[in-house]
Design an enzyme around this catalytic site. Sequence first.
Site, mmCIF file in Angstrom:
data_model
loop_
_atom_site.group_PDB
_atom_site.id
_atom_site.type_symbol
_atom_site.label_atom_id
_atom_site.label_comp_id
_atom_site.label_asym_id
_atom_site.label_seq_id
_atom_site.Cartn_x
_atom_site.Cartn_y
_atom_site.Cartn_z
ATOM 1 N N SER A 190 3.925 -53.710 -66.555
ATOM 2 C CA SER A 190 5.232 -54.188 -66.123
ATOM 3 C C SER A 190 5.149 -54.537 -64.646
ATOM 4 O O SER A 190 4.267 -55.291 -64.247
ATOM 5 C CB SER A 190 6.312 -53.136 -66.416
ATOM 6 O OG SER A 190 7.599 -53.638 -66.146
ATOM 7 N N HIS B 71 5.570 -57.340 -69.083
ATOM 8 C CA HIS B 71 6.972 -57.624 -68.823
ATOM 9 C C HIS B 71 7.070 -58.680 -67.724
ATOM 10 O O HIS B 71 6.545 -58.486 -66.626
ATOM 11 C CB HIS B 71 7.715 -56.378 -68.335
ATOM 12 C CG HIS B 71 7.697 -55.246 -69.310
ATOM 13 N ND1 HIS B 71 8.061 -53.962 -68.951
ATOM 14 C CD2 HIS B 71 7.391 -55.192 -70.636
ATOM 15 C CE1 HIS B 71 7.962 -53.174 -70.011
ATOM 16 N NE2 HIS B 71 7.549 -53.889 -71.037
ATOM 17 N N ASP C 215 8.331 -47.579 -71.333
ATOM 18 C CA ASP C 215 7.710 -48.415 -72.356
ATOM 19 C C ASP C 215 6.203 -48.182 -72.376
ATOM 20 O O ASP C 215 5.557 -48.158 -71.328
ATOM 21 C CB ASP C 215 8.015 -49.890 -72.081
ATOM 22 C CG ASP C 215 7.654 -50.798 -73.255
ATOM 23 O OD1 ASP C 215 7.475 -50.272 -74.377
ATOM 24 O OD2 ASP C 215 7.576 -52.023 -73.049
#
Length: 329
Positions: free
Chosen positions: A143, A170, A268
């Site tokens: 991310s 992400h 996540d």
Amino acid sequence: MALATVLEDEGFSVAATPRTLSATIEAVRMHDPTVAVVAAGLPGADHPVDRLAGTTDVPIVSIARGSPAPRGATAVVRTEGDGVLGVTDGTSAVVEAATRVAVEASEPRWADVTAGPGTDRFEPVPVGNRRLPPAPTLVVGASTGGPSLVQRLLAELPPEAGFRVVVVQHMRDGFEERFAKRLDACSQYAVRTSEEATALDPGMAIVAASGSHVRIVDDADDTITLEVAAEPPMHGVRPAIDPAFSSAARVVAPHRLSAVLLTGMGADGVEGIRAVGKAGGLTVAQDPEEATVDSMPGGAIATGAVDAVATVDEIVESVLDGLDRSGGD
């Protein structure tokens, strides 16, 4: 010392020094900078960094609330990027993060760079005497701060090993195609998005496209098949890392499977790492001490399911060594 002065001392051209969120949004729109450096406590709204990110594709370096870094918000020079780059906590960190964005944005080398030096200085790690399984699988989740790390990982991945790679990064909608092209240019793997391909052969990598989760649904004759599903977001994002990790744990033979969780905010990938570990696959987390944001790798380590904690310099070696020790055809 003013933030603009610090950045100018480091060689940046400062386009504006707005002091409110609305003024920052207007300055970014007007100047189309390479990067916006924004204080998390910028007056004008709650969560100003998120609000700014919702109005622009310009990369953002966020200064943490209460940081010793200079105060204020500044827009600098010009071009493209991957959203919010990271949360910094000091003057040197602001300059380092802003420099990274500026270097990555410079043409024609934007596709070949990481945090500082270009990825052209990173060579594939040799397999050597390791005995790797045929058609091994590598699933990577990242991310905030991840794009340059994923670039380096792909650049160092040995082509002769024939990995099948799934990347869930992400990023803002629409950037995954550009990111896939960047990875394709800096590595010896053929890289596509999940909108372009759902069959993954040895020597290929697929980047999960925005708007859908990806899952591995079959692994036959050395070819992985992906399912792309426009389901609700998980952890507030889509694609999420957990579906890719967890499905890999169910489908891919454990001696062929490795999962790497890199920098990022939130949780996540944590449950996905747990699933891969429970299935017997290899799990690697980036060292939280060097992560731009340590929440994701730190959460994975806290599960007790991580086989190796590695710095960026060590990640590919850790994957190769882990698969070598697991052995078997």
